[in-house]
Each structure stands twice: as C-alpha cells, then as structure tokens.
Design a protein around this motif. Structure first.
Motif, mmCIF file in Angstrom:
data_model
loop_
_atom_site.group_PDB
_atom_site.id
_atom_site.type_symbol
_atom_site.label_atom_id
_atom_site.label_comp_id
_atom_site.label_asym_id
_atom_site.label_seq_id
_atom_site.Cartn_x
_atom_site.Cartn_y
_atom_site.Cartn_z
ATOM 1 N N UNK A 200 44.390 86.592 26.310
ATOM 2 C CA UNK A 200 44.307 85.130 26.149
ATOM 3 C C UNK A 200 45.082 84.417 27.242
ATOM 4 N N UNK A 201 44.819 83.143 27.395
ATOM 5 C CA UNK A 201 45.585 82.297 28.309
ATOM 6 C C UNK A 201 46.575 81.459 27.503
ATOM 7 N N UNK A 202 47.694 81.046 28.118
ATOM 8 C CA UNK A 202 48.673 80.243 27.378
ATOM 9 C C UNK A 202 48.143 78.835 27.069
ATOM 10 N N UNK A 203 48.672 78.261 25.988
ATOM 11 C CA UNK A 203 48.275 76.898 25.624
ATOM 12 C C UNK A 203 49.277 75.874 26.168
ATOM 13 N N UNK A 204 50.490 76.322 26.529
ATOM 14 C CA UNK A 204 51.485 75.408 27.103
ATOM 15 C C UNK A 204 52.516 76.203 27.887
ATOM 16 N N UNK A 205 53.132 75.534 28.875
ATOM 17 C CA UNK A 205 54.184 76.196 29.664
ATOM 18 C C UNK A 205 55.368 75.245 29.858
ATOM 19 N N UNK A 206 56.572 75.817 29.979
ATOM 20 C CA UNK A 206 57.750 75.059 30.420
ATOM 21 C C UNK A 206 58.441 75.902 31.488
ATOM 22 N N UNK A 207 59.096 75.247 32.453
ATOM 23 C CA UNK A 207 59.643 76.006 33.584
ATOM 24 C C UNK A 207 60.859 75.326 34.178
ATOM 25 N N UNK A 208 61.639 76.106 34.889
ATOM 26 C CA UNK A 208 62.863 75.627 35.516
ATOM 27 C C UNK A 208 63.085 76.385 36.825
ATOM 28 N N UNK A 209 63.341 75.652 37.914
ATOM 29 C CA UNK A 209 63.696 76.327 39.162
ATOM 30 C C UNK A 209 65.100 76.901 39.044
ATOM 31 N N UNK A 210 65.334 78.035 39.731
ATOM 32 C CA UNK A 210 66.662 78.627 39.742
ATOM 33 C C UNK A 210 67.527 78.006 40.833
ATOM 34 N N UNK A 211 68.752 78.471 40.875
ATOM 35 C CA UNK A 211 69.729 77.991 41.841
ATOM 36 C C UNK A 211 69.347 78.454 43.255
ATOM 37 N N UNK A 212 69.634 77.634 44.260
ATOM 38 C CA UNK A 212 69.398 78.042 45.647
ATOM 39 C C UNK A 212 70.707 78.518 46.250
ATOM 40 N N UNK A 213 70.818 79.828 46.477
ATOM 41 C CA UNK A 213 72.048 80.374 47.066
ATOM 42 C C UNK A 213 71.873 80.672 48.554
ATOM 43 N N UNK A 214 70.628 80.643 49.034
ATOM 44 C CA UNK A 214 70.367 80.894 50.445
ATOM 45 C C UNK A 214 69.526 79.746 51.021
ATOM 46 N N UNK A 215 70.166 78.570 51.181
ATOM 47 C CA UNK A 215 69.416 77.379 51.594
ATOM 48 C C UNK A 215 68.762 77.532 52.972
ATOM 49 N N UNK A 216 69.313 78.449 53.799
ATOM 50 C CA UNK A 216 68.716 78.630 55.121
ATOM 51 C C UNK A 216 67.297 79.223 55.009
ATOM 52 N N UNK A 217 67.007 79.910 53.923
ATOM 53 C CA UNK A 217 65.665 80.472 53.735
ATOM 54 C C UNK A 217 64.787 79.599 52.849
ATOM 55 N N UNK A 218 65.416 78.980 51.829
ATOM 56 C CA UNK A 218 64.621 78.323 50.795
ATOM 57 C C UNK A 218 64.693 76.807 50.867
ATOM 58 N N UNK A 219 64.249 76.269 52.001
ATOM 59 C CA UNK A 219 64.211 74.808 52.125
ATOM 60 C C UNK A 219 62.841 74.272 51.724
#
Ligand code: NDP
Length: 333
Positions: A200-219
């Motif tokens: 089956x497919x989900x009927x709803x989702x909730x999400x949260x981004x994690x912390x950025x500890x390597x800002x030089x890569x994850x801009x």
C-alpha cells in the motif's frame, strides 16, 4: 523464435552505476544484452567499445541520441543519468519508440513524472523503474511476510538508509541535478520498503530535516531527514535518511512476530532475521535479475512489476515529505 530474442539495451550515462553494476550484470543476463551506449565522454566511448565489443553504429552522445529511433539493435533505453535528467531522456527514448528503464528516483517533480508516463503511453512503449530490490529474495520474503500477514497484521515499520558523503563535487549535492539530498537518493528505499511491506501507499506523511553539521557540503540539499508515514489502519513507518551516517535496515513488527533486514538496501551482503530465525537466501546479482525480468515483460508487452506508475507514486510521496519538512505540517501524498 522472436519470443526468445535477447533484447538490446543501450545504457545512457556511463557513471559509477553503469560501469560497476549494470554493464557487468548485462554479461550475465539471458533476456537482454548490452547493445549500445550513450555518453558525453568520448574517452568512455572508446573504453566501452573495446571492452564490450560495441559497434560504432550503436554509440551515441547526448546530441545525436534521437537517431537511436532508426537503430534496430536497440530495444530498450536504460536511463542512468543524474536524477533531474531522467525526464528528458525518458521522453526522448519514448519518442524514439524504445522501451525505457529509468533509474530511481523516476523524476525530480510530479509534473516531470507525469510527462514521462504520458510520453510512454503515447508512443506505446513500456516504462519500468530500476527498483532492483523487487527481484531480491530477502525483500520478496518481506513482501510476503507483510502482505500475506504471515505473522498477523503488521503494526509498525522502521527503515533507515544512508552513507557518509566523501567530499564536494558530486551532482548529488547540487539541487539542480539531484532534486534533493539523501531522501531522493537513499530515503526512497525506505519509502519503497514500507510500501512493499504493506502492499500500500501511505495516506499521510510528516517530516523534519536533520541538523547540518557539514555546511560546506550541504548548502543546497539536506544533510539528513527523518519522516513518518501513516498507512490505513494506523500502521506507522518511521524512516531516516542521511548523507552523514552509514545506516541500512528495514524492520517490520506484526501481531505475532517480527523481521529485520540489515544490511538491507545495498547490492551485496544482505542479511535477514525473523522472530523464527535466520533468513537463508543467496545473495544474487540483482541487477541481472531485474533487467532480465524487465526485458521479459517488455518482450511480452506487459508492464513490469516496477512500472512507471509506481515511480510516479513514489515521487508524490517524496515531494509530500519535503513539503512537510519545510512547512512542519502533515501532508497527503
Ligand atoms: P555518476 O555520477 O557516477 O554518473 C552519472 C553519469 O551521468 C556521468 O558519469 C555522465 O556519464 C552522465 N552525465 C551526463 N550529464 C551529467 C551532468 N550534468 N552531471 C553529472 N553527470 C552527467 O552517478 P551514478 O551512476 O551513481 O547515478 C546515476 C543514476 O543512477 C542516478 O539517478 C542514481 O540515483 C541511480 N543509481 C541507482 C542505483 C540503484 O541501486 N538502483 C545505484 C546508483 C545510482 P557520461 O560521462 O557517460 O556522459
């Protein structure tokens, strides 16, 4: 006899996956073979031509690719490009009258995925996604345990998938080409795993981004993301995906038992256990099984077990997860 003809595959984009997995797998396939290549790098064309005995007339670049329409040796175009390029090359392949296998994630927007499906319908070609795990015995067992309720009703699922990104320079860190970070690349396996555990497919989702500890890569793209998918009957899947941590498992808990695959999503070394003991399955060359299965379904003009529609479903889920992470609210895919 034509039923037994090996279908010719052209790989588009000769990067890591084509080089180290798909081309070797195509040396073992029974229903298809490596007939052609499409590359923007002339030196790769030379190397591949010699290594795999590919005739000049079956070698294309991104400019002359559309001429593949006239090439009778090529039955299937396999798109193995950065995510944001999947739509353009799938649509051009469909217009050339070729069946298409497109790597995951199918596209970087719902609109692109819809246009890809439409182009394949209009040109009467099949579209399948490179979801290799549907051909793997460990994951097939998880589908059976979950969908056939072998241990009763499934109550909850957990899935994590991630690796540690080395340095800068990868298209995976560039939003324009990737469409997003680990969710697009690795988290999609968690989405898939939960959906095929339940059928089956989900009927709803909730999400949260994690912390950025390597800002030089994850801009431009997230470093990590965690999300929750709700299915009918209140079943919950808790998922996480990261470019800063190695993690790789898929778990299910049911009324009368449980299972866990880990390593789960990689190419090799899978292991599995259930509340009744160790799972004993061979580690297969799953890309070979996948392409053989897809070629067989194309040959019979059937849609594959991992059709474009499934790819679109998953892009809708991925986009809903991103919307929820940005807005904080619950989203319906
Ligand atoms: P790579 O970066 O290793 O290769 C991508 C290739 O695409 C390049 O080598 C290049 O090939 C071509 N390319 C064309 N234009 C560009 C561009 N603008 N920027 C970068 N590359 C370009 O990527 P992967 O092989 O790891 O991934 C390709 C696709 O396959 C992705 O969609 C990924 O999600 C998917 N994948 C799926 C896996 C699975 O298990 N199903 C595993 C790994 C990847 P050339 O020089 O020939 O033009």
């Amino acid at each position: 006899a034509s039923q037994n003809k090996k279908l010719g595959i052209a790989l588009v984009g000769l990067g890591g996956y084509s080089t180290h997995q798909l081309a070797p797998a195509l040396q073992e396939t029974k229903n298809c073979y490596l007939a052609g290549i499409v590359t923007g790098t002339p030196s790769k064309a030379e190397t591949w031509k010699a290594k795999y005995n590919i005739p000049d007339k079956n070698i294309y670049n991104y400019q002359n690719f559309d001429q593949i329409a006239e090439n009778k040796d090529i039955d299937i175009v396999y798109v193995v490009l950065p995510n944001a390029m999947h739509a353009e090359y799938t649509i051009r392949a469909a217009k050339a009258g070729k069946h298409v296998i497109c790597e995951k994630p199918m596209a970087t927007s719902v609109e692109d995925a819809q246009r890809m499906l439409e182009a394949c319908r209009q040109n009467k070609v099949q579209l399948a996604i490179g979801y290799r795990l549907h051909y793997d015995p460990f994951h097939q067992r998880v589908m059976e345990l979950g969908q056939k309720q072998v241990f009763g009703k499934v109550k909850s699922i957990r899935a994590h998938n991630g690796f540690t990104m080395g340095g800068p320079g990868s298209w995976r860190l560039d939003r324009e080409r990737s469409g997003g970070g680990p969710l697009m690349d690795m988290g999609i396996y968690c989405v898939q795993g939960a959906c095929y555990t339940l059928g089956k497919a989900p009927v709803a989702v909730t999400a949260k981004f994690g912390e950025v500890t390597r800002p030089e890569l994850f801009s431009e793209v997230e470093q990590s993301i965690s999300w929750r998918m709700e299915f009918e009957d209140g079943v919950i899947a808790e998922c996480n995906s990261s470019y800063a941590e190695r993690e790789d498992f898929l778990e299910g808990k049911a009324e009368k038992g449980w299972w866990r695959l880990g390593p789960s999503f990689g190419y090799e070394g899978k292991q599995g256990e259930t509340s009744q003991g160790r799972m004993n399955y061979p580690n297969i060359f799953e890309q070979a099984w996948q392409m053989d299965g897809q070629a067989e379904s194309f040959r019979n003009n059937n849609s594959s077990i991992v059709p474009g529609e499934m790819g679109l479903r998953d892009v809708r889920i991925l986009m809903a997860i991103y919307e929820s992470a940005r807005s904080g609210g619950k989203r319906v895919p």
